[in-house]
Design an enzyme around this catalytic site. Sequence first.
Site, PDB file in Angstrom:
ATOM      1  N   GLU A  33      47.118  32.953  39.356  1.00 59.03           N
ATOM      2  CA  GLU A  33      46.505  31.730  39.899  1.00 59.03           C
ATOM      3  C   GLU A  33      46.108  30.814  38.743  1.00 59.03           C
ATOM      4  OE1 GLU A  33      43.423  32.515  42.785  1.00 59.03           O
ATOM      5  OE2 GLU A  33      44.451  34.266  43.572  1.00 59.03           O
ATOM      6  N   GLU A  41      39.748  40.564  44.679  1.00 52.40           N
ATOM      7  CA  GLU A  41      38.359  40.355  44.240  1.00 52.40           C
ATOM      8  C   GLU A  41      37.373  41.417  44.716  1.00 52.40           C
ATOM      9  OE1 GLU A  41      37.463  36.315  45.403  1.00 52.40           O
ATOM     10  OE2 GLU A  41      38.980  35.482  44.070  1.00 52.40           O
TER      11      GLU A  41
HETATM   12  C1  GLA Z   1      40.706  32.744  44.850  1.00 51.40           C
HETATM   13  C2  GLA Z   1      41.741  33.202  45.849  1.00 51.40           C
HETATM   14  C3  GLA Z   1      42.766  32.151  46.114  1.00 51.40           C
HETATM   15  C4  GLA Z   1      42.139  30.795  46.246  1.00 51.40           C
HETATM   16  C5  GLA Z   1      41.324  30.484  45.060  1.00 51.40           C
HETATM   17  C6  GLA Z   1      40.783  29.099  45.171  1.00 51.40           C
HETATM   18  O1  GLA Z   1      41.119  32.825  43.578  1.00 51.40           O
HETATM   19  O2  GLA Z   1      42.393  34.376  45.470  1.00 51.40           O
HETATM   20  O3  GLA Z   1      43.445  32.449  47.276  1.00 51.40           O
HETATM   21  O4  GLA Z   1      41.365  30.712  47.410  1.00 51.40           O
HETATM   22  O5  GLA Z   1      40.279  31.423  45.020  1.00 51.40           O
HETATM   23  O6  GLA Z   1      41.656  28.229  45.740  1.00 51.40           O
END
Ligand code: GLA
Length: 375
Positions: free
Chosen positions: A263, A157
Amino acid sequence: MRAKKKLIYIALTGLGLGFVQKSAPTLKDTFKDDFYVGAALNYRQISGQDAKATALIKQQFNTISPENLLKWEAVHPQPGKYNFKPADDYVAFGQQNKMFIIGHTLMWHQQTPKWVFEDEKGQPASREVLLKHLEEHINTVVGRYKGKIGGWDVVNEAIDDQQGELRKTKWLEILGEDFAAKAFEYAHKADPKAQLYYNDYSLYRPEKREGVIKLVKGLQAKGIKVTAIGMQGHYGLTKPSIEQVEASIVAFAKLGVHVNFTELDIDVLPNPSKRQGADIAETFSADEKYNVYTSGLPDSVQQKLTQRYADLFALFHKHRDVIDRITLWGVTDADSWLNDWPIRGRTSYPLLFDRSYQPKPALQAVLQAVKKDKI
Ligand code: GLA
């Protein structure tokens, strides 16, 4: 005698066939020629305390990610003090089950202790001190699991939500623009064979897509190896569009990198945020009007969720030449972070298995995605 043998043979094969037909297809087998399919795990699942989830994980998935236990604050909470037990167990679980093991994450502006950005006296760290902290951390953590963890989210990020510029974090402020290069360099040194990823959310947005392309091109120009870009995939029922996601897959592939969905989950609840991102810092206070399905998901919404997953997996399957891995962010709806974000204590339904560990209609639809794409 011969006839009898034949009969027994037929009976046994019949039984065998019956078994094969009854045992439902799994995610990992269905997509085995295409990409890995996995989930993010918590410690209860790894340690067997959540035995039903553990069984599901072994049955369905061939790659795992650590939801929290390899984040800096979890594994390295104080200077010189590492907490390796949960991560060791996570890696051992993956090895025992012959899974592709992911490390998450080495450089992030969240879930990183304050001391990392300070010197011994508690003053803001200089570039030199912060680089020392980073190198020591990466060396120790990546080095410990060298040859066992197959791929690392090196930087998480780093692109902002507005113009796709570098996010204003302490990493950027103290280290300057080569912060990501340093993290990749240290990770590569610690395990030259590990795959190394850049991971972020909302990468379907043109500004963020361009921001990541610029960042990755910059790394590549320095001779740094980026194996894949991780599109987190915290999506809604209707947004982003399949075309938007596809445009990013295609654009990233042109860089010569692979693309992973790292994710994945689908939020079916109304979201008060106007930003449509997955910034964990953006939270709202409890409000029942945003917690609308406490006693079950209405059929109409279940159908939309099913269709959404089907569409996404059809897209993934279409681009299987550049996609290596699809990881869901959790196993059942009960363990999803979306029960607590962006509002705490909600009942959410973002995954493929429900709170009773049962497959949702979306699972069936996902398994069908392979066939659909071949038509
Ligand atoms: C982000 C992070 C993850 C997690 C999500 C929410 O996407 O990369 O590790 O913390 O937020 O759970």
